[in-house]
Design a protein around this motif. Structure first.
Motif, PDB file in Angstrom:
ATOM      1  N   THR A 160       1.060  -0.523  -0.171  1.00 35.73           N
ATOM      2  CA  THR A 160      -0.158  -0.071   0.085  1.00 35.73           C
ATOM      3  C   THR A 160       0.923   1.323  -0.141  1.00 35.73           C
ATOM      4  N   GLY A 161       0.554   2.382  -0.339  1.00 36.88           N
ATOM      5  CA  GLY A 161       0.995   4.109  -0.281  1.00 36.88           C
ATOM      6  C   GLY A 161       1.493   3.305   0.994  1.00 36.88           C
ATOM      7  N   SER A 162       0.732   3.172   2.399  1.00 40.04           N
ATOM      8  CA  SER A 162       1.128   3.796   3.845  1.00 40.04           C
ATOM      9  C   SER A 162       2.774   2.912   3.619  1.00 40.04           C
ATOM     10  N   GLU A 163       2.447   1.595   3.304  1.00 40.38           N
ATOM     11  CA  GLU A 163       3.495   0.182   3.987  1.00 40.38           C
ATOM     12  C   GLU A 163       5.090   1.589   2.685  1.00 40.38           C
ATOM     13  N   ILE A 164       5.252   2.266   1.540  1.00 39.79           N
ATOM     14  CA  ILE A 164       5.803   2.050   1.002  1.00 39.79           C
ATOM     15  C   ILE A 164       6.035   3.162   1.695  1.00 39.79           C
ATOM     16  N   ARG A 165       5.095   4.133   2.352  1.00 42.20           N
ATOM     17  CA  ARG A 165       6.060   5.353   2.956  1.00 42.20           C
ATOM     18  C   ARG A 165       6.757   4.984   4.008  1.00 42.20           C
ATOM     19  N   ILE A 166       6.513   4.278   4.964  1.00 38.41           N
ATOM     20  CA  ILE A 166       6.977   3.198   6.129  1.00 38.41           C
ATOM     21  C   ILE A 166       8.303   3.257   5.665  1.00 38.41           C
ATOM     22  N   TYR A 167       8.437   2.307   4.313  1.00 36.77           N
ATOM     23  CA  TYR A 167       9.429   1.732   4.581  1.00 36.77           C
ATOM     24  C   TYR A 167      10.781   2.590   4.336  1.00 36.77           C
ATOM     25  N   SER A 168      10.154   3.876   3.104  1.00 32.33           N
ATOM     26  CA  SER A 168      11.119   4.775   2.991  1.00 32.33           C
ATOM     27  C   SER A 168      11.247   5.353   4.075  1.00 32.33           C
ATOM     28  N   LEU A 169      10.394   6.022   4.848  1.00 31.12           N
ATOM     29  CA  LEU A 169      11.044   6.419   6.097  1.00 31.12           C
ATOM     30  C   LEU A 169      12.401   5.843   7.208  1.00 31.12           C
ATOM     31  N   LEU A 170      12.298   4.023   6.936  1.00 35.39           N
ATOM     32  CA  LEU A 170      12.712   3.509   7.851  1.00 35.39           C
ATOM     33  C   LEU A 170      14.078   3.069   6.972  1.00 35.39           C
ATOM     34  N   LEU A 171      14.187   2.950   6.028  1.00 34.48           N
ATOM     35  CA  LEU A 171      15.681   3.496   5.003  1.00 34.48           C
ATOM     36  C   LEU A 171      16.736   4.429   5.696  1.00 34.48           C
ATOM     37  N   ASN A 172      16.232   5.096   6.026  1.00 27.01           N
ATOM     38  CA  ASN A 172      16.785   6.150   6.822  1.00 27.01           C
ATOM     39  C   ASN A 172      17.177   6.108   8.176  1.00 27.01           C
ATOM     40  N   GLU A 173      15.905   6.135   8.967  1.00 24.14           N
ATOM     41  CA  GLU A 173      16.232   5.970  10.601  1.00 24.14           C
ATOM     42  C   GLU A 173      15.711   4.764  10.909  1.00 24.14           C
ATOM     43  N   GLN A 174      16.078   4.367  11.782  1.00 22.23           N
ATOM     44  CA  GLN A 174      15.473   3.379  12.873  1.00 22.23           C
ATOM     45  C   GLN A 174      14.060   4.010  13.279  1.00 22.23           C
ATOM     46  N   LEU A 175      13.201   3.512  13.998  1.00 21.09           N
ATOM     47  CA  LEU A 175      11.971   3.936  14.523  1.00 21.09           C
ATOM     48  C   LEU A 175      11.525   2.697  14.978  1.00 21.09           C
ATOM     49  N   THR A 176      10.516   3.178  16.392  1.00 20.32           N
ATOM     50  CA  THR A 176       9.550   2.779  16.689  1.00 20.32           C
ATOM     51  C   THR A 176       7.772   2.635  16.291  1.00 20.32           C
ATOM     52  N   PRO A 177       6.766   2.283  16.552  1.00 19.03           N
ATOM     53  CA  PRO A 177       5.848   2.593  15.670  1.00 19.03           C
ATOM     54  C   PRO A 177       5.441   3.926  16.013  1.00 19.03           C
ATOM     55  N   ARG A 178       5.199   4.335  17.282  1.00 22.08           N
ATOM     56  CA  ARG A 178       4.635   5.131  17.496  1.00 22.08           C
ATOM     57  C   ARG A 178       5.713   6.042  17.047  1.00 22.08           C
ATOM     58  N   GLN A 179       6.680   6.714  16.610  1.00 21.34           N
ATOM     59  CA  GLN A 179       7.422   7.469  15.817  1.00 21.34           C
ATOM     60  C   GLN A 179       7.224   7.969  14.672  1.00 21.34           C
ATOM     61  N   ILE A 180       6.911   6.195  14.130  1.00 16.48           N
ATOM     62  CA  ILE A 180       6.561   5.991  12.741  1.00 16.48           C
ATOM     63  C   ILE A 180       5.201   7.102  12.317  1.00 16.48           C
ATOM     64  N   SER A 181       4.409   6.405  13.386  1.00 13.24           N
ATOM     65  CA  SER A 181       3.114   6.872  13.633  1.00 13.24           C
ATOM     66  C   SER A 181       2.753   8.870  12.794  1.00 13.24           C
ATOM     67  N   LYS A 182       4.121   9.428  14.508  1.00 13.65           N
ATOM     68  CA  LYS A 182       3.495  11.248  14.189  1.00 13.65           C
ATOM     69  C   LYS A 182       4.249  11.595  13.624  1.00 13.65           C
ATOM     70  N   LYS A 183       5.293  11.013  12.611  1.00 10.44           N
ATOM     71  CA  LYS A 183       6.294  11.097  11.367  1.00 10.44           C
ATOM     72  C   LYS A 183       5.154  10.985  10.271  1.00 10.44           C
ATOM     73  N   LEU A 184       4.281  10.373   9.875  1.00  8.72           N
ATOM     74  CA  LEU A 184       3.956  10.401   8.847  1.00  8.72           C
ATOM     75  C   LEU A 184       2.189  10.530   8.867  1.00  8.72           C
ATOM     76  N   GLY A 185       1.478  10.883  10.622  1.00  9.21           N
ATOM     77  CA  GLY A 185       0.779  11.347  10.747  1.00  9.21           C
ATOM     78  C   GLY A 185      -0.303  10.216  10.681  1.00  9.21           C
ATOM     79  N   LEU A 186      -0.089   8.531  10.368  1.00  8.08           N
ATOM     80  CA  LEU A 186      -0.776   7.224  10.692  1.00  8.08           C
ATOM     81  C   LEU A 186      -1.376   7.176  11.636  1.00  8.08           C
ATOM     82  N   SER A 187      -2.281   6.332  12.241  1.00 11.17           N
ATOM     83  CA  SER A 187      -2.662   6.242  13.485  1.00 11.17           C
ATOM     84  C   SER A 187      -1.933   4.688  13.974  1.00 11.17           C
ATOM     85  N   GLU A 188      -1.614   4.892  15.160  1.00 14.07           N
ATOM     86  CA  GLU A 188      -0.651   3.670  15.603  1.00 14.07           C
ATOM     87  C   GLU A 188      -0.823   2.455  14.738  1.00 14.07           C
TER      88      GLU A 188
END
Length: 107
Positions: free
Chosen positions: A18-46
């Motif tokens: 999905t588009g969200s999965e691609i965005r998450i993968y792309s974000l994680l290419l640059n840094e290691q994050l927790t689900p909460r951090q990913i949620s805040k950076k991408l504006g998605l629910s945890e």
């Protein structure tokens, strides 16, 4: 044979990102994050982030590490694109071989 083709279509559909999965993968290419951090950076629910992380883990595109920072949780990171692609292709080959065996058994 029709049942095998339907099952193959469903199995291959599990590889769709999905588009969200691609965005998450792309974000994680640059840094290691927790689900909460990913949620805040991408504006998605945890909850959504956790579902998407589960799918990305199943596909072998990301890895997680158990951490203890006064609380137990996971930190996620993307596998290198080449490694992730190799994992995806390997899983697809397994599925195709399984369906080939089933199809031969029907003939």
């Amino acid at each position: 044979m029709e049942d095998i083709l339907k099952a193959l279509t469903v199995a291959i559909g599990k590889f769709e990102l999905t588009g969200s999965e691609i965005r998450i993968y792309s974000l994680l290419l640059n840094e290691q994050l927790t689900p909460r951090q990913i949620s805040k950076k991408l504006g998605l629910s945890e909850r959504i982030v956790r579902e998407k992380l589960k799918h990305l883990l199943e596909l072998g595109l990301i890895e997680r590490e158990l951490i203890n920072r006064g609380w137990l949780g996971y930190i996620y990171r993307a596998r290198a694109p080449k490694e992730g692609l190799e994992s995806l292709l390997s899983k697809m080959e397994e599925i195709i071989k399984s369906f080939e065996r089933e199809a031969k058994g029907m003939l």
